[in-house]
Design a protein around this motif. Sequence first.
Motif, PDB file in Angstrom:
ATOM      1  N   SER A  60     -32.938 179.937  63.497  1.00 19.12           N
ATOM      2  CA  SER A  60     -32.141 179.503  64.721  1.00 19.12           C
ATOM      3  C   SER A  60     -33.062 179.609  66.116  1.00 19.12           C
ATOM      4  O   SER A  60     -32.584 179.200  67.033  1.00 19.12           O
ATOM      5  CB  SER A  60     -31.089 180.314  64.792  1.00 19.12           C
ATOM      6  OG  SER A  60     -31.559 181.781  65.067  1.00 19.12           O
ATOM      7  N   ASP A 109     -35.765 178.116  68.718  1.00 26.55           N
ATOM      8  CA  ASP A 109     -36.125 176.862  69.307  1.00 26.55           C
ATOM      9  C   ASP A 109     -37.451 176.335  68.627  1.00 26.55           C
ATOM     10  O   ASP A 109     -38.072 176.887  67.836  1.00 26.55           O
ATOM     11  CB  ASP A 109     -36.392 176.979  70.837  1.00 26.55           C
ATOM     12  CG  ASP A 109     -37.480 177.917  71.217  1.00 26.55           C
ATOM     13  OD1 ASP A 109     -38.036 178.515  70.385  1.00 26.55           O
ATOM     14  OD2 ASP A 109     -37.584 177.882  72.738  1.00 26.55           O
ATOM     15  N   ALA A 110     -37.685 175.030  69.095  1.00 27.12           N
ATOM     16  CA  ALA A 110     -39.086 174.246  68.491  1.00 27.12           C
ATOM     17  C   ALA A 110     -40.240 174.990  68.553  1.00 27.12           C
ATOM     18  O   ALA A 110     -41.290 175.218  67.694  1.00 27.12           O
ATOM     19  CB  ALA A 110     -39.003 173.166  69.010  1.00 27.12           C
ATOM     20  N   THR A 111     -40.595 175.773  69.769  1.00 21.26           N
ATOM     21  CA  THR A 111     -41.611 176.342  70.217  1.00 21.26           C
ATOM     22  C   THR A 111     -41.850 177.592  69.324  1.00 21.26           C
ATOM     23  O   THR A 111     -42.859 177.849  68.909  1.00 21.26           O
ATOM     24  CB  THR A 111     -41.665 176.874  71.630  1.00 21.26           C
ATOM     25  OG1 THR A 111     -41.480 175.602  72.591  1.00 21.26           O
ATOM     26  CG2 THR A 111     -42.755 177.584  72.005  1.00 21.26           C
ATOM     27  N   THR A 112     -40.493 178.538  68.997  1.00 23.32           N
ATOM     28  CA  THR A 112     -40.728 179.516  68.285  1.00 23.32           C
ATOM     29  C   THR A 112     -41.106 179.114  66.622  1.00 23.32           C
ATOM     30  O   THR A 112     -41.705 179.927  66.216  1.00 23.32           O
ATOM     31  CB  THR A 112     -39.196 180.418  68.420  1.00 23.32           C
ATOM     32  OG1 THR A 112     -39.051 180.633  69.654  1.00 23.32           O
ATOM     33  CG2 THR A 112     -39.503 181.703  67.487  1.00 23.32           C
ATOM     34  N   LYS A 113     -40.512 178.197  66.290  1.00 28.60           N
ATOM     35  CA  LYS A 113     -40.671 177.751  64.871  1.00 28.60           C
ATOM     36  C   LYS A 113     -42.238 177.349  65.039  1.00 28.60           C
ATOM     37  O   LYS A 113     -42.607 177.592  63.650  1.00 28.60           O
ATOM     38  CB  LYS A 113     -39.726 176.554  64.517  1.00 28.60           C
ATOM     39  CG  LYS A 113     -38.301 177.072  64.212  1.00 28.60           C
ATOM     40  CD  LYS A 113     -37.292 175.950  63.916  1.00 28.60           C
ATOM     41  CE  LYS A 113     -35.895 176.669  63.468  1.00 28.60           C
ATOM     42  NZ  LYS A 113     -35.295 175.634  63.145  1.00 28.60           N
TER      43      LYS A 113
END
Length: 191
Positions: free
Chosen positions: A92, A94-98
């Motif tokens: 779940s 955000d794109a930066t964390t992924k």
Amino acid sequence: MSDENAASGETPEVETPAPAVDPIEALRAENAELKDRVLRSHAEMENLRKRTERDVNDTRSYAIAGFARDMLSATDALSRALMVLPAEARESGDATTKSLIDGIELAEREMQRLLAKHGVKPIEAEGQKFDPHKHQAMFEVPDPSKPEGTVVQVVQAGFAIGERVLRPAMVGVAKGGPSHAPADEAIDKSA
């Protein structure tokens, strides 16, 4: 004078002639000695050549052992970073964390690939019989379903380069189960 020598207990000196040395026999003996020395020197040089060749091969194989051991610390740090991330953050986030998680996974896989490319391989531990040359026992686990002396948990993976252990696997070992080797059972039955 000879009476005086006899009276004083001394024996007169009699010179014995030196045995005649055959020059051909002397040369043959010298030739045999020199031949023996040459053969020994040749054998010694051959042994030195083989030992040097073996040392060079070992040096090539194990030269990166210190560097590889240091790289294992970095690889472990990446693995621990991935382990502490909760599953929800992976799914779940955000794109930066992924992207960050994907980058850490990629870096860890690449380090493992490079270590394997240079002959550093993980030591199989879980489910194996405890081997003090490859495993370091950290604790015992009471488990009657597993044979005693079986590795049941790996705390930290071990690695080897060629036949040498870089770092032993830190493991938990089963205690209280049936003996591991059939030879042990044969000894118990005969008693």
